[in-house]
Each structure stands twice: as structure tokens, then as C-alpha cells.
Design an enzyme around this catalytic site. Sequence first.
Site, PDB file in Angstrom:
ATOM      1  N   GLY A  85       0.790  -1.233   0.000  1.00 48.49           N
ATOM      2  CA  GLY A  85       0.000   0.000   0.000  1.00 48.49           C
ATOM      3  C   GLY A  85       0.823   1.284   0.000  1.00 48.49           C
ATOM      4  O   GLY A  85       0.326   2.344   0.357  1.00 48.49           O
ATOM      5  N   ASP A  87       2.124   2.825  -2.644  1.00 48.54           N
ATOM      6  CA  ASP A  87       2.059   3.576  -3.905  1.00 48.54           C
ATOM      7  C   ASP A  87       1.860   5.064  -3.593  1.00 48.54           C
ATOM      8  O   ASP A  87       0.921   5.435  -2.891  1.00 48.54           O
ATOM      9  CB  ASP A  87       0.891   3.065  -4.745  1.00 48.54           C
ATOM     10  N   VAL A 153       6.743  -6.088  -0.697  1.00 47.23           N
ATOM     11  CA  VAL A 153       7.557  -6.814  -1.669  1.00 47.23           C
ATOM     12  C   VAL A 153       6.898  -6.764  -3.060  1.00 47.23           C
ATOM     13  O   VAL A 153       7.564  -6.596  -4.074  1.00 47.23           O
ATOM     14  CB  VAL A 153       7.719  -8.277  -1.192  1.00 47.23           C
ATOM     15  N   TYR A 444      10.825   7.686 -12.177  1.00 45.76           N
ATOM     16  CA  TYR A 444      10.932   6.330 -11.623  1.00 45.76           C
ATOM     17  C   TYR A 444       9.536   5.850 -11.254  1.00 45.76           C
ATOM     18  O   TYR A 444       8.853   6.501 -10.456  1.00 45.76           O
ATOM     19  CB  TYR A 444      11.857   6.395 -10.409  1.00 45.76           C
ATOM     20  N   TYR A 447       8.285   5.844  -7.830  1.00 50.80           N
ATOM     21  CA  TYR A 447       7.981   7.159  -7.258  1.00 50.80           C
ATOM     22  C   TYR A 447       6.854   7.739  -8.109  1.00 50.80           C
ATOM     23  O   TYR A 447       6.964   8.805  -8.689  1.00 50.80           O
ATOM     24  CB  TYR A 447       9.210   8.074  -7.277  1.00 50.80           C
TER      25      TYR A 447
HETATM   26  P1  FDA Z   1       1.308  -0.993  -3.327  1.00 45.32           P
HETATM   27  O1  FDA Z   1       0.656  -2.159  -2.694  1.00 45.32           O
HETATM   28  O2  FDA Z   1       0.682   0.345  -3.146  1.00 45.32           O
HETATM   29  O3  FDA Z   1       1.504  -1.287  -4.879  1.00 45.32           O
HETATM   30  C1  FDA Z   1       2.153  -0.431  -5.783  1.00 45.32           C
HETATM   31  C2  FDA Z   1       1.718  -0.751  -7.219  1.00 45.32           C
HETATM   32  O4  FDA Z   1       2.036  -2.106  -7.533  1.00 45.32           O
HETATM   33  C3  FDA Z   1       0.208  -0.625  -7.421  1.00 45.32           C
HETATM   34  O5  FDA Z   1      -0.042  -0.261  -8.744  1.00 45.32           O
HETATM   35  C4  FDA Z   1      -0.277  -2.026  -7.152  1.00 45.32           C
HETATM   36  O6  FDA Z   1      -1.524  -2.311  -7.740  1.00 45.32           O
HETATM   37  C5  FDA Z   1       0.839  -2.859  -7.737  1.00 45.32           C
HETATM   38  N1  FDA Z   1       0.991  -4.151  -7.036  1.00 45.32           N
HETATM   39  C6  FDA Z   1       1.191  -4.314  -5.707  1.00 45.32           C
HETATM   40  N2  FDA Z   1       1.323  -5.610  -5.412  1.00 45.32           N
HETATM   41  C7  FDA Z   1       1.208  -6.284  -6.580  1.00 45.32           C
HETATM   42  C8  FDA Z   1       1.250  -7.656  -6.915  1.00 45.32           C
HETATM   43  N3  FDA Z   1       1.438  -8.587  -5.981  1.00 45.32           N
HETATM   44  N4  FDA Z   1       1.062  -8.023  -8.201  1.00 45.32           N
HETATM   45  C9  FDA Z   1       0.876  -7.076  -9.155  1.00 45.32           C
HETATM   46  N5  FDA Z   1       0.834  -5.759  -8.899  1.00 45.32           N
HETATM   47  C10 FDA Z   1       1.004  -5.357  -7.619  1.00 45.32           C
HETATM   48  N6  FDA Z   1      11.180   2.908  -3.364  1.00 45.32           N
HETATM   49  C11 FDA Z   1      12.477   2.595  -3.532  1.00 45.32           C
HETATM   50  O7  FDA Z   1      12.867   2.106  -4.590  1.00 45.32           O
HETATM   51  N7  FDA Z   1      13.360   2.803  -2.516  1.00 45.32           N
HETATM   52  C12 FDA Z   1      12.979   3.305  -1.327  1.00 45.32           C
HETATM   53  O8  FDA Z   1      13.809   3.468  -0.438  1.00 45.32           O
HETATM   54  C13 FDA Z   1      11.604   3.646  -1.131  1.00 45.32           C
HETATM   55  N8  FDA Z   1      11.171   4.182   0.043  1.00 45.32           N
HETATM   56  C14 FDA Z   1       9.824   4.475   0.224  1.00 45.32           C
HETATM   57  C15 FDA Z   1       9.380   5.007   1.426  1.00 45.32           C
HETATM   58  C16 FDA Z   1       8.034   5.300   1.628  1.00 45.32           C
HETATM   59  C17 FDA Z   1       7.576   5.847   2.960  1.00 45.32           C
HETATM   60  C18 FDA Z   1       7.107   5.081   0.579  1.00 45.32           C
HETATM   61  C19 FDA Z   1       5.655   5.404   0.758  1.00 45.32           C
HETATM   62  C20 FDA Z   1       7.553   4.555  -0.641  1.00 45.32           C
HETATM   63  C21 FDA Z   1       8.913   4.248  -0.835  1.00 45.32           C
HETATM   64  N9  FDA Z   1       9.386   3.735  -2.042  1.00 45.32           N
HETATM   65  C22 FDA Z   1      10.718   3.424  -2.187  1.00 45.32           C
HETATM   66  C23 FDA Z   1       8.461   3.517  -3.162  1.00 45.32           C
HETATM   67  C24 FDA Z   1       7.990   2.072  -3.223  1.00 45.32           C
HETATM   68  O9  FDA Z   1       8.994   1.257  -3.768  1.00 45.32           O
HETATM   69  C25 FDA Z   1       6.760   1.964  -4.126  1.00 45.32           C
HETATM   70  O10 FDA Z   1       5.738   2.771  -3.632  1.00 45.32           O
HETATM   71  C26 FDA Z   1       6.294   0.518  -4.243  1.00 45.32           C
HETATM   72  O11 FDA Z   1       5.492   0.373  -5.386  1.00 45.32           O
HETATM   73  C27 FDA Z   1       5.535   0.091  -3.007  1.00 45.32           C
HETATM   74  O12 FDA Z   1       5.162  -1.234  -3.055  1.00 45.32           O
HETATM   75  P2  FDA Z   1       3.907  -1.694  -2.173  1.00 45.32           P
HETATM   76  O13 FDA Z   1       3.691  -3.135  -2.405  1.00 45.32           O
HETATM   77  O14 FDA Z   1       4.068  -1.215  -0.787  1.00 45.32           O
HETATM   78  O15 FDA Z   1       2.785  -0.781  -2.836  1.00 45.32           O
END
Ligand code: FDA
Length: 507
Positions: A85, A87, A153, A444, A447
Site C-alpha cells: 500500500g 504507492d 515486496v 521512476y 515514485y
Molecule cells: P502498493 O501495494 O501500493 O503497490 C504499488 C503498485 O504495484 C500498485 O499499482 C499495485 O496495484 C501494484 N501491485 C502491488 N502488489 C502487486 C502484486 N502482488 N502483483 C501485481 N501488482 C502489484 N522505493 C524505492 O525504490 N526505494 C525506497 O527506499 C523507497 N522508500 C519508500 C518510502 C516510503 C515511505 C514510501 C511510501 C515509498 C517508498 N518507495 C521506495 C516507493 C515504493 O517502492 C513503491 O511505492 C512501491 O510500489 C511500493 O510497493 P507496495 O507493495 O508497498 O505498494
Amino acid sequence: THEHNFLQCLYTHSHNSTSISTLVFTKTNSSYSSILQFSTQNLRFATNKTPKPLVIITPQEVSHIQTIIACSRNHGLQVRIRSGGHDFEGRSYVSEVPFVIIDLTYFREIKIDVENRSAWVQSGATMGEVYYKISRKSRNLGFPGGVCPTIGVGGHISGGGYGTVVRKFGLAADNVIDAQIIDVKGRLLDREAMGEDLFWAIRGGGGASFGVIISWKIKLVQVPSIVTVFNVPKTLEQNLTKLVHKWQYVASKIDENMYIGVILQRVNSKLNSKSTTVQALFQSLFLGGIEKLIPLMQEKFPELGLVREDCIEMSWIESVLNLYGFPKGESHEVLLNRTQASKDIFKVKSDFVKVPIPEIGLQGIWPMFYEDGAKDAFMYLFPYGGIMDSISESEIPFPHRYGNLYQILYSAHWHKVEKMKFNWIRKLYSYMEPFVSKSPRGAYINYRDLDIGVNNINGYTSYKQASVWGVKYFKNNFKRLAKVKTRVDPLNFFRNEQSIPSHFTKR
Ligand code: FDA
């Protein structure tokens, strides 16, 4: 209604497996809001005005996900896939059209194979959980992922993913050797079954365009028993401009065991508590001990004046905690806390720098930090080089390799939604234009920034229209991504504001 028909479909088709009914949350369910909010990282998307899902499902089995996909297709609902979560634009849990959320919170098994230096990690695990589990098995193994331990992940690796050892080991996605995905037809495919094209696309092409990724097989990397960390702040009064200017020539060229990032922000002045100044925090991880670090810094960056007292030796896992900002002595188990990152309201943008910014260009940035919109804002300068220079631009979809000195993350924050204004961050972004990558101005995907262009959310988006944002994230790789998309999801079921377009034109 959509919702009714969808639910009926779900219940009729899931009788053979563990009952799905306890894993389904509609708006009338008392846990709906807490489940929605649990991993909503950006509170910009947690207001009354934010469109909400009709249904949230927290599947526990592959068959549940297969059923959700089939039923959403049958009943014209969009799915949003959520892992951690994080994103930046909330795309894993917000949509303008009727939608359901597949929340992978129960898919978070991590299996470490120390002997083969690999691990299978499920999408719903956080990077913090991965780092922690690896560290329990060995002090000398690690993984090159992001700095924030609560990122998921699933999304993180799908978009590339990097942190403080990127110069030595590359992106998280560079270190994936197998994966499992459920495609639009509901098939569970591993690397061999999905084929090299799709396997290429999901390692950096951004989540949510090709299917639901269940798990990744990752390569673990060798880290030394002792690493060294330092955090050295310098303000305008302490020669900040000259130091940041010089840093640009050093950080991407120095030994690849060395990471020196810079965080720029406005802080209270130490000299006069009523006034503020701009500060650059030079933050570093060295994969080795102090004895080697000090002479290296004396040779390459003497201007920073690093002394032994600034440096702390520790294990790699301790450096993960330290660089995220946990206090000294914090228990490692804090990495298992899935909600510890402080949530707030924010907007980010990104850039890549290929030519050092002249001092006069840097000096133009500082006054902006004194403006109203800059309260709690920061710029994070992240050095590249090292192994990033030797990985080809087309190895995986993430194209920002050779020639990039560093990446910039711009981040604006607010305490209240009513205070939210994007003009400051947009003005800074436009000021930066002459100094950053051009044609295209790189960005990126992890981001995520919807300012750079979006798809038509309700229907067909041409390749040309999507290229407006697509080439910024992926450069030439965008072509191949669209080809893969056309093959695996021609009718564009898996779509969002910035998903890869299909060439298939029948609407
Ligand atoms: P989330 O669940 O929100 O998903 C992101 C996107 O991927 C969405 O479009 C989602 O639908 C899709 N998705 C998620 N899971 C999926 C799955 N299993 N199959 C297919 N699609 C899927 N980046 C970085 O490179 N280095 C860093 O140090 C950081 N630091 C950082 C800090 C903070 C506080 C935040 C809020 C964000 C970062 N990021 C980052 C950015 C981070 O890598 C990016 O937001 C990722 O997409 C987050 O993955 P999540 O699974 O948490 O996101």
C-alpha cells in the site's frame, strides 16, 4: 448491482476451497474501514472524497485470487492489487471506476535457503520482514531493496526497487531469479511457464499491468560482518553549496561499497533558534570497517571533514535500522511491525541527473526551502554508478543506468488535507528542468507521479498517448512492455492510470 452479482459469483465459485466469505469486506462490514486504512500509506487518499472499493478481499489461497479475477471480469469490475500500500499516488486502493481490492496481506510467507543464497518471498510481505528473516539466518547475507521497511515486496520489486546498496548489487528487481504470477486467465505461472518476455516485464515494468504476482524468488547478496554508517549534517552556514556541488562528482564514482546520499531540507538554525536554514544531511553506508572508510573519504571527499567520531560500526541489519532513523539499540523485531512508518499526506516527483548542477543552479534551490509550501518538504539525492553503470538499459524494464549520476526524490508534506497545495513542488520541478535528464525527462515508476501523464481510465488508451508518461519511466523499454502486455492481457483487464497499454484496439 455490480457488487451483488460479483459477490454471488464469488460465493458460487469458491465452495471447493476454504470459505472465502470471512475474507470479504463490503462497506457494511464493521472491519471494512480498518482493513482499507491498514496499509493506506498516503493519507492524501484517505479522505471522504477518495473513491472507495465496493469490496475488499484478503485472499488466503491462490484459488481465491483466481475466482476474484474471473468474477471481476464477468461483472465488469476493475481490480486493484495491494501488497504494502505504499504507492505514492494510492493506485493500489483508489480508482475512479467501480472496483474491488485484492489485498495480499495473508500472502507473506518468506522461505530462506541459506545454502543456495536464495529465498522465496510472497508479495504481501514487507521488505522489513525480508531483511529481518534473512538476518536471523546469517549475518553475512542481505538483500538490496528500499530503505523504508514497511514497503511491500509486491509493488516494490515490480517497479525496480532500490536502497543503500544499489551501487554494489543493483536493484531489487535485478536480483530476482523466478516468480509466480496469476494471469488474466487465472493461470498460476512460474518463470518457465510464463516465458522470458513476461518474466522480463514484471521485473521493473511496474505492478498491476500483467497479473497478480504471488511471489518472487530472490538472490541473497553477500554483506560483510561489519559495515559503517555515518550521518553528517551541514547547513548553508557550513558551506552546504560547495559540499553538495562536490558530492555530485564523488558519490557515483567512489568505491561501489560506499553509498553517500544527501537529504536536503529546511531546519531550525542551531545558532539562532528563531531562524531557519537549509541543511544537507550526508548519510552513508560503507560495506566495510572504519579503518578503510576514513582514508577513502580523506582521498575522495576531504571537504566533508569526516572524522572517526562521526562513524559507527555495526552489522548490516543494524544499518538497515539506523539508516531508516530508528534510535540506537532499537530491537530488530521492529522490522516486523507492518505499520510503523509514520503515515502522512504527501506528493512526490522524481528526476535523474546526468551532469553535475553548477553552484549557481544549486543556489537557486535554497530560497525555495523558505517558502510556505516547503514546510516538512525534502529532496533526497540518491547516488547511482557502481554496478548500475554496467547493467544494460534493456536488461529489465528499468532503464536509468549508465550516465546517471544520481536520482532526486522531491517530497512535499502536509498535516491537513485542506492545506494541501501542489504549486510548490511543481514550481521546484519546473525550476529543475534545465539541470536534469532530457528527451525524455526521466522518472521512476516506484515514485509514481500522475502529473507526468495518465491513461483514459474508462477504456482504450493508445500506445501513443500512454507513451507520454511511459517513455519517462521506461525509455525504449516501453515498446517491449506494450508488446508483452498485448500478448498476455490484450483486452486490458489489468489497468490503471499508468498501466502498460495493449496494442489491441477493439474497444
Ligand atoms: P502498493 O501495494 O501500493 O503497490 C504499488 C503498485 O504495484 C500498485 O499499482 C499495485 O496495484 C501494484 N501491485 C502491488 N502488489 C502487486 C502484486 N502482488 N502483483 C501485481 N501488482 C502489484 N522505493 C524505492 O525504490 N526505494 C525506497 O527506499 C523507497 N522508500 C519508500 C518510502 C516510503 C515511505 C514510501 C511510501 C515509498 C517508498 N518507495 C521506495 C516507493 C515504493 O517502492 C513503491 O511505492 C512501491 O510500489 C511500493 O510497493 P507496495 O507493495 O508497498 O505498494
